[in-house]
Design a protein around this motif. Structure first.
Motif, PDB file in Angstrom:
ATOM      1  N   UNK A 188       6.388 -10.266  -8.930  1.00 37.28           N
ATOM      2  CA  UNK A 188       4.939 -10.437  -8.803  1.00 37.28           C
ATOM      3  C   UNK A 188       4.250  -9.118  -8.480  1.00 37.28           C
ATOM      4  N   UNK A 189       4.824  -8.338  -7.588  1.00 37.54           N
ATOM      5  CA  UNK A 189       4.206  -7.053  -7.236  1.00 37.54           C
ATOM      6  C   UNK A 189       4.281  -6.090  -8.417  1.00 37.54           C
ATOM      7  N   UNK A 190       5.449  -6.000  -9.057  1.00 33.42           N
ATOM      8  CA  UNK A 190       5.590  -5.084 -10.186  1.00 33.42           C
ATOM      9  C   UNK A 190       4.699  -5.489 -11.360  1.00 33.42           C
ATOM     10  N   UNK A 191       4.433  -6.782 -11.509  1.00 33.63           N
ATOM     11  CA  UNK A 191       3.587  -7.258 -12.605  1.00 33.63           C
ATOM     12  C   UNK A 191       2.102  -7.023 -12.343  1.00 33.63           C
ATOM     13  N   UNK A 192       1.743  -6.748 -11.102  1.00 36.25           N
ATOM     14  CA  UNK A 192       0.334  -6.541 -10.746  1.00 36.25           C
ATOM     15  C   UNK A 192       0.021  -5.053 -10.745  1.00 36.25           C
ATOM     16  N   UNK A 193      -0.201  -4.513 -11.924  1.00 38.23           N
ATOM     17  CA  UNK A 193      -0.450  -3.084 -12.059  1.00 38.23           C
ATOM     18  C   UNK A 193      -1.662  -2.595 -11.290  1.00 38.23           C
ATOM     19  N   UNK A 194      -2.652  -3.459 -11.104  1.00 37.37           N
ATOM     20  CA  UNK A 194      -3.849  -3.050 -10.360  1.00 37.37           C
ATOM     21  C   UNK A 194      -3.523  -2.671  -8.918  1.00 37.37           C
ATOM     22  N   UNK A 195      -2.438  -3.227  -8.369  1.00 39.56           N
ATOM     23  CA  UNK A 195      -2.104  -2.978  -6.961  1.00 39.56           C
ATOM     24  C   UNK A 195      -1.230  -1.740  -6.755  1.00 39.56           C
ATOM     25  N   UNK A 196      -0.724  -1.124  -7.802  1.00 41.69           N
ATOM     26  CA  UNK A 196       0.190   0.011  -7.634  1.00 41.69           C
ATOM     27  C   UNK A 196      -0.359   1.103  -6.709  1.00 41.69           C
ATOM     28  N   UNK A 197      -1.631   1.490  -6.811  1.00 41.47           N
ATOM     29  CA  UNK A 197      -2.113   2.534  -5.900  1.00 41.47           C
ATOM     30  C   UNK A 197      -2.054   2.132  -4.422  1.00 41.47           C
ATOM     31  N   UNK A 198      -1.979   0.841  -4.130  1.00 36.63           N
ATOM     32  CA  UNK A 198      -1.904   0.378  -2.742  1.00 36.63           C
ATOM     33  C   UNK A 198      -0.552   0.671  -2.106  1.00 36.63           C
ATOM     34  N   UNK A 199       0.506   0.731  -2.909  1.00 39.17           N
ATOM     35  CA  UNK A 199       1.839   0.922  -2.338  1.00 39.17           C
ATOM     36  C   UNK A 199       2.606   2.110  -2.929  1.00 39.17           C
ATOM     37  N   UNK A 200       2.166   2.651  -4.038  1.00 43.64           N
ATOM     38  CA  UNK A 200       2.879   3.771  -4.669  1.00 43.64           C
ATOM     39  C   UNK A 200       1.963   4.992  -4.601  1.00 43.64           C
ATOM     40  N   UNK A 201       2.230   5.923  -3.678  1.00 40.78           N
ATOM     41  CA  UNK A 201       1.301   7.033  -3.424  1.00 40.78           C
ATOM     42  C   UNK A 201       0.968   7.891  -4.645  1.00 40.78           C
ATOM     43  N   UNK A 202       1.891   8.039  -5.570  1.00 40.78           N
ATOM     44  CA  UNK A 202       1.653   8.911  -6.722  1.00 40.78           C
ATOM     45  C   UNK A 202       0.847   8.236  -7.826  1.00 40.78           C
ATOM     46  N   UNK A 203       0.656   6.950  -7.740  1.00 40.15           N
ATOM     47  CA  UNK A 203      -0.225   6.260  -8.685  1.00 40.15           C
ATOM     48  C   UNK A 203      -1.615   6.340  -8.074  1.00 40.15           C
ATOM     49  N   UNK A 204      -2.369   7.320  -8.525  1.00 44.95           N
ATOM     50  CA  UNK A 204      -3.660   7.627  -7.914  1.00 44.95           C
ATOM     51  C   UNK A 204      -4.764   6.676  -8.338  1.00 44.95           C
ATOM     52  N   UNK A 205      -4.607   6.107  -9.540  1.00 47.79           N
ATOM     53  CA  UNK A 205      -5.648   5.211 -10.047  1.00 47.79           C
ATOM     54  C   UNK A 205      -5.034   4.259 -11.065  1.00 47.79           C
ATOM     55  N   UNK A 206      -5.463   3.007 -11.003  1.00 54.52           N
ATOM     56  CA  UNK A 206      -5.100   2.010 -12.007  1.00 54.52           C
ATOM     57  C   UNK A 206      -6.334   1.148 -12.216  1.00 54.52           C
ATOM     58  N   UNK A 207      -6.769   1.064 -13.445  1.00 49.83           N
ATOM     59  CA  UNK A 207      -7.952   0.261 -13.712  1.00 49.83           C
ATOM     60  C   UNK A 207      -7.779  -0.546 -14.996  1.00 49.83           C
ATOM     61  N   UNK A 208      -8.331  -1.716 -14.968  1.00 50.18           N
ATOM     62  CA  UNK A 208      -8.232  -2.661 -16.069  1.00 50.18           C
ATOM     63  C   UNK A 208      -9.200  -2.291 -17.180  1.00 50.18           C
TER      64      UNK A 208
END
Length: 164
Positions: A23-43
């Motif tokens: 569920x977490x891996x499938x929610x790409x919008x949340x990656x910046x919340x837990x993966x510091x190097x993912x600076x931005x994810x937008x739909x």
């Protein structure tokens, strides 16, 4: 050999149920919340998004991400990239004793001009940069899942996430 082509593999053993990890891996919008190097994810739309990454070295990678496959029963998530990187990435999520194994596979071609110019001398540095990013992602996901188990804010989302 094409020095701009990269193949990465990583294994993350996690102390959480496969459904929660998926569920977490499938929610790409949340990656910046837990993966510091993912600076931005937008739909962009239901199956497409945009992401910006930056690891240890001072350059951003910007990609458009398209969901290719999301199969919770098989534990498979696959995306296609275009932009500074072109290729694909896949998560395979399986149960293991007391938790989950998340296997990451990625094959990309660097399209960003700086990475292409520095392809030969920079290759070991780029691979190290990716390894550090993956290590931080694993740590971030472990902390995120742990917070959810403890009932703290930042709980993993319900299944049926987003492509980014």
């Amino acid at each position: 050999m094409d020095w701009c082509r990269y193949r990465f593999r990583s294994r993350w053993d996690l102390d959480a149920p496969p459904a929660a990890v998926f569920a977490v891996l499938a929610d790409g919008d949340s990656y910046p919340c837990w993966w510091p190097q993912v600076r931005e994810a937008r739909r962009i739309d239901e199956r497409t998004g945009a992401a910006r990454f930056r690891s240890l070295f001072p350059y951003d990678l910007e990609v458009t991400v398209h969901e290719a496959r999301q199969d919770p029963a098989a534990g498979l998530l696959e995306i296609m990239f275009s932009g500074d990187l072109e290729g694909w990435a896949r998560w395979t999520v399986t149960a293991r004793d007391g938790g989950t194994r998340a296997f990451f596979a990625q094959e990309v071609v660097a399209r960003k001009p700086l990475l292409r110019r520095l392809a030969l001398p920079g290759r070991p540095v780029f691979r190290l940069n990716h390894a550090l990013m993956m290590r931080a992602g694993r740590r971030g996901l472990r902390a995120h899942l742990g917070a959810a188990r403890a009932g703290r804010p930042g709980a993993p989302p319900a299944p049926g996430g987003n492509p980014v």
